[in-house]
Design a protein around this motif. Sequence first.
Motif, PDB file in Angstrom:
ATOM      1  N   UNK A  83       0.839  -1.203   0.000  1.00  0.00           N
ATOM      2  CA  UNK A  83       0.000   0.000   0.000  1.00  0.00           C
ATOM      3  C   UNK A  83       0.874   1.252   0.000  1.00  0.00           C
ATOM      4  N   UNK A  84       1.961   1.243   0.766  1.00  0.00           N
ATOM      5  CA  UNK A  84       2.865   2.398   0.786  1.00  0.00           C
ATOM      6  C   UNK A  84       3.455   2.653  -0.595  1.00  0.00           C
ATOM      7  N   UNK A  85       3.861   1.594  -1.287  1.00  0.00           N
ATOM      8  CA  UNK A  85       4.422   1.753  -2.635  1.00  0.00           C
ATOM      9  C   UNK A  85       3.348   2.245  -3.603  1.00  0.00           C
ATOM     10  N   UNK A  86       2.150   1.695  -3.515  1.00  0.00           N
ATOM     11  CA  UNK A  86       1.056   2.116  -4.402  1.00  0.00           C
ATOM     12  C   UNK A  86       0.725   3.591  -4.202  1.00  0.00           C
ATOM     13  N   UNK A  87       0.608   4.019  -2.953  1.00  0.00           N
ATOM     14  CA  UNK A  87       0.309   5.436  -2.678  1.00  0.00           C
ATOM     15  C   UNK A  87       1.435   6.323  -3.198  1.00  0.00           C
ATOM     16  N   UNK A  88       2.678   5.911  -2.983  1.00  0.00           N
ATOM     17  CA  UNK A  88       3.823   6.680  -3.483  1.00  0.00           C
ATOM     18  C   UNK A  88       3.796   6.775  -5.001  1.00  0.00           C
ATOM     19  N   UNK A  89       3.501   5.680  -5.675  1.00  0.00           N
ATOM     20  CA  UNK A  89       3.419   5.705  -7.136  1.00  0.00           C
ATOM     21  C   UNK A  89       2.304   6.621  -7.627  1.00  0.00           C
ATOM     22  N   UNK A  90       1.157   6.569  -6.976  1.00  0.00           N
ATOM     23  CA  UNK A  90       0.044   7.428  -7.387  1.00  0.00           C
ATOM     24  C   UNK A  90       0.417   8.898  -7.224  1.00  0.00           C
ATOM     25  N   UNK A  91       1.002   9.247  -6.089  1.00  0.00           N
ATOM     26  CA  UNK A  91       1.401  10.646  -5.848  1.00  0.00           C
ATOM     27  C   UNK A  91       2.454  11.076  -6.864  1.00  0.00           C
ATOM     28  N   UNK A  92       3.469  10.241  -7.084  1.00  0.00           N
ATOM     29  CA  UNK A  92       4.517  10.594  -8.057  1.00  0.00           C
ATOM     30  C   UNK A  92       3.931  10.734  -9.465  1.00  0.00           C
ATOM     31  N   UNK A  93       3.004   9.859  -9.834  1.00  0.00           N
ATOM     32  CA  UNK A  93       2.350   9.926 -11.138  1.00  0.00           C
ATOM     33  C   UNK A  93       1.573  11.228 -11.290  1.00  0.00           C
ATOM     34  N   UNK A  94       0.813  11.591 -10.238  1.00  0.00           N
ATOM     35  CA  UNK A  94       0.049  12.839 -10.279  1.00  0.00           C
ATOM     36  C   UNK A  94       0.968  14.060 -10.361  1.00  0.00           C
ATOM     37  N   UNK A  95       2.080  14.033  -9.643  1.00  0.00           N
ATOM     38  CA  UNK A  95       3.045  15.141  -9.707  1.00  0.00           C
ATOM     39  C   UNK A  95       3.592  15.271 -11.129  1.00  0.00           C
ATOM     40  N   UNK A  96       3.939  14.144 -11.742  1.00  0.00           N
ATOM     41  CA  UNK A  96       4.450  14.191 -13.118  1.00  0.00           C
ATOM     42  C   UNK A  96       3.396  14.729 -14.082  1.00  0.00           C
ATOM     43  N   UNK A  97       2.144  14.313 -13.906  1.00  0.00           N
ATOM     44  CA  UNK A  97       1.069  14.838 -14.759  1.00  0.00           C
ATOM     45  C   UNK A  97       0.907  16.346 -14.555  1.00  0.00           C
ATOM     46  N   UNK A 101       4.146  16.325 -17.766  1.00  0.00           N
ATOM     47  CA  UNK A 101       4.780  15.129 -18.324  1.00  0.00           C
ATOM     48  C   UNK A 101       3.743  14.020 -18.495  1.00  0.00           C
ATOM     49  N   UNK A 102       4.159  12.908 -19.053  1.00  0.00           N
ATOM     50  CA  UNK A 102       3.216  11.824 -19.318  1.00  0.00           C
ATOM     51  C   UNK A 102       3.048  10.846 -18.154  1.00  0.00           C
ATOM     52  N   UNK A 103       3.727  11.081 -17.053  1.00  0.00           N
ATOM     53  CA  UNK A 103       3.585  10.220 -15.870  1.00  0.00           C
ATOM     54  C   UNK A 103       4.522   9.027 -15.847  1.00  0.00           C
ATOM     55  N   UNK A 104       5.413   8.956 -16.842  1.00  0.00           N
ATOM     56  CA  UNK A 104       6.362   7.842 -16.891  1.00  0.00           C
ATOM     57  C   UNK A 104       7.464   8.023 -15.856  1.00  0.00           C
TER      58      UNK A 104
END
Length: 128
Positions: A83-97, A101-104
Amino acid sequence: MTNPTKTKWFLPAFCVGLGVAVFAAQWIGGDARSGAISFAWLAGFGVLILFGGRSETVRGLRGDARDERFRTMDIHATAVAGVAVIVTLIVAWLVELARGNDGSPYGQLMAVGGVAYLAAIAFIRWRG
């Protein structure tokens, strides 16, 4: 045949092997000094795990003293880490968007996690 991950040698050997891989990667990348430090940290952790045998927690992490209680704790700890990794990925993806950027590569990592989760659910359901 005994499962090699349930011996007291597996996790320390894995730590040393990972340390060698990190050292090699950092050396190839031009930073052998940081690679040596990374290796020392990982190998040191492996040694700590190898010789920390009196601790029930260390023996459980190492795999040579796993019982049903520790397996349950391991499953719960793995779920919390996931869950910690998933939340971190979602936040990082949203920051990139938000940066335009394309979220990669965060979108791809979330996709791998989602597909792995669905495949695991399907397999466990099919098997059980």
